[in-house]
Design an enzyme around this catalytic site. Sequence first.
Site, PDB file in Angstrom:
ATOM      1  N   SER A 148     -34.057 -26.273 -31.826  1.00  0.00           N
ATOM      2  CA  SER A 148     -33.453 -26.919 -32.890  1.00  0.00           C
ATOM      3  C   SER A 148     -33.518 -28.340 -33.082  1.00  0.00           C
ATOM      4  O   SER A 148     -34.536 -29.022 -32.905  1.00  0.00           O
ATOM      5  CB  SER A 148     -32.225 -26.071 -33.359  1.00  0.00           C
ATOM      6  OG  SER A 148     -31.890 -26.086 -34.460  1.00  0.00           O
ATOM      7  N   ASP A 314     -37.084 -15.905 -35.641  1.00  0.00           N
ATOM      8  CA  ASP A 314     -36.362 -17.331 -36.206  1.00  0.00           C
ATOM      9  C   ASP A 314     -37.117 -17.449 -37.481  1.00  0.00           C
ATOM     10  O   ASP A 314     -38.423 -17.925 -37.589  1.00  0.00           O
ATOM     11  CB  ASP A 314     -36.984 -18.064 -35.064  1.00  0.00           C
ATOM     12  CG  ASP A 314     -36.173 -19.599 -35.458  1.00  0.00           C
ATOM     13  OD1 ASP A 314     -35.715 -19.810 -36.793  1.00  0.00           O
ATOM     14  OD2 ASP A 314     -36.272 -20.487 -34.646  1.00  0.00           O
ATOM     15  N   HIS A 347     -32.810 -17.406 -34.815  1.00  0.00           N
ATOM     16  CA  HIS A 347     -32.988 -18.862 -34.398  1.00  0.00           C
ATOM     17  C   HIS A 347     -32.013 -18.867 -33.079  1.00  0.00           C
ATOM     18  O   HIS A 347     -32.314 -19.650 -32.196  1.00  0.00           O
ATOM     19  CB  HIS A 347     -32.448 -19.734 -35.430  1.00  0.00           C
ATOM     20  CG  HIS A 347     -32.524 -21.243 -35.045  1.00  0.00           C
ATOM     21  ND1 HIS A 347     -33.851 -21.635 -34.824  1.00  0.00           N
ATOM     22  CD2 HIS A 347     -31.726 -22.131 -35.116  1.00  0.00           C
ATOM     23  CE1 HIS A 347     -33.453 -23.184 -34.397  1.00  0.00           C
ATOM     24  NE2 HIS A 347     -32.335 -23.227 -34.764  1.00  0.00           N
TER      25      HIS A 347
END
Lengths: 377, 198
Positions: A148, A314, A347
């Site tokens: 991320s 995700d 995610h």
Amino acid sequence: MSNLNKMKSIIIEKTLKLDCGKEISNFPLAYETYGNLNEKKDNAILIFHALTGDQYASGINPITKKEGWWNYAVGPGKSFDTDKFFVICANVIGGCMGSYGPGTIDPLSNKPIGTNFPVITINDMVNAQYNLLDYLKIEKLFAVAGGSMGGMQVLQFVSNFPNKARVAIPIACTASHSAQNIAFNELGRQAIMSDSNWKEGLYGEKSINPDKGLAVARMAAHITYLSKQGLQEKFGRNLQERSDLKFGFDADFQIESYLRYQGSVFVDRFDANSYLYITRAMDYFDLTKQFGGNLSKAFKDTETKFFIISFTSDWLYPTYENKDIVIALNAIGADVGFVEIKTDKGHDSFLLDVPDFLSTIKNYLSTTYSNINERRI
Amino acid sequence: MKEEFKVISRFIEEKSRVLDVGCGDGILMEYLSKNKVVDVRGLEISKEKVKKCLSKGLAVIEGDAENDLKQFPDLSFDYVILSQTLQAFMSPENVIENLLRVGKKVIVTIPNFGHWKVRLDLLLKGEMPVTKNLPYQWYNTPNLHMCTIQDFYNFCNNKRVNIYKSISLNGEKVSNITTLNLKYKNLISELGIFLLEK
């Protein structure tokens, strides 16, 4: 306080020129390390945390008493095997776990800096962390890795400091924050800023924090970290400790109760202004634009081995955005591996127990490390 | 290692850049990088196989040749390998064109549909052939575009693609295919291995 005293931290004396134009110096950067640096100093891995992470990646976080954010991946015998590698993680500037951020007390006013803190970028974050390598006397990292926002830092790091790392593992990230990403971050910021306790960011004197706003920001963000299928399987329409609907606005559904809980525990460990600053840094991240619209140029002449990972479920940083990075690297003939891991955990997969993901990284790192050593002999 | 891979690796010069399209478990890639000191990349469609390759530290990306060859610049590899997958593409013609764009030289191997056992199956049994190299039934085969060695020869001629070398594989037996013995090799070869150049 005793735990705070044990916190590892360096003071960066050197002036750091920020993207916003301001300069900072003599500021703290908190970090933690796991495992040991070997004699050749060739086994160091710098990992970068995501939006709400901190330097405590593995084991029990001494401040929150909860498991470190990457405890599934970092530790003895794990993906980032601390029996073998020396793992370093720093709290980003703008954060709230000991590094220079809006919560830092300004010695002149004796109050938190609050929104007088300069707006920072991903670029500023990695430039600050580079100083840590000088301090630890690490000439060359074996690897940099992160998911991320941590993945964005990986990309920025290898671009800023070519060939400082032999391996780069950006996970579930993007080279350019999308409109949807910015929209969700703005939603979180608005929740915080519309809390009457926020007080233009100058809260904290009497310990009244914009907790409600921050909790709502966390709740909204948390939804984006999960997949629809994952939520449906875990919660469905299950009711929370009741046999029927109550015809009111209490948490009838388990998912509501779960989100409220996530919001309430988050405010105990995170600073609302840090949330504003770090989400802003993510929104400003556009490595492609930094290089005139050609992402390949960000990695020109790179000798780093890249391993890019995305997750099927995700939707925040979808596979095609990760693949754009792969394409940019292939266009310049870089050494790049890429896999999309199948999971319904959304995610958040990179933080969770996803065996395929964890084992592939573990094997990739250990094989690559021994291959590099063989070649040197 | 498979005889086919031994032939392929003999084609490849040391210190070259190689792309293995449909690299599978990465067996050929490993061999090439260890024995020929080549810089080798892979493209593979199966997640399971990609994970295996990455676990071995190989530079393999998940993707399919029909969509993902586009991202490689012109002539960015010395050799591009396509081992026994040409027949599975929607458009083998486009794939070959792209391989020749990306690679200075291209190595293609095809399971030969002209092999006598295949011909006999259809002739005598009147059924779609099922052999060691083509183990599928007509209803579950991934092979959309089967061809013979002769077909592939004609294809290259029509497309003005140079066949630099062509090798017949029949079990462990390796022999050269020439224009003189083409009809015969087309009958007895299980596999054809071609080194192509634009």
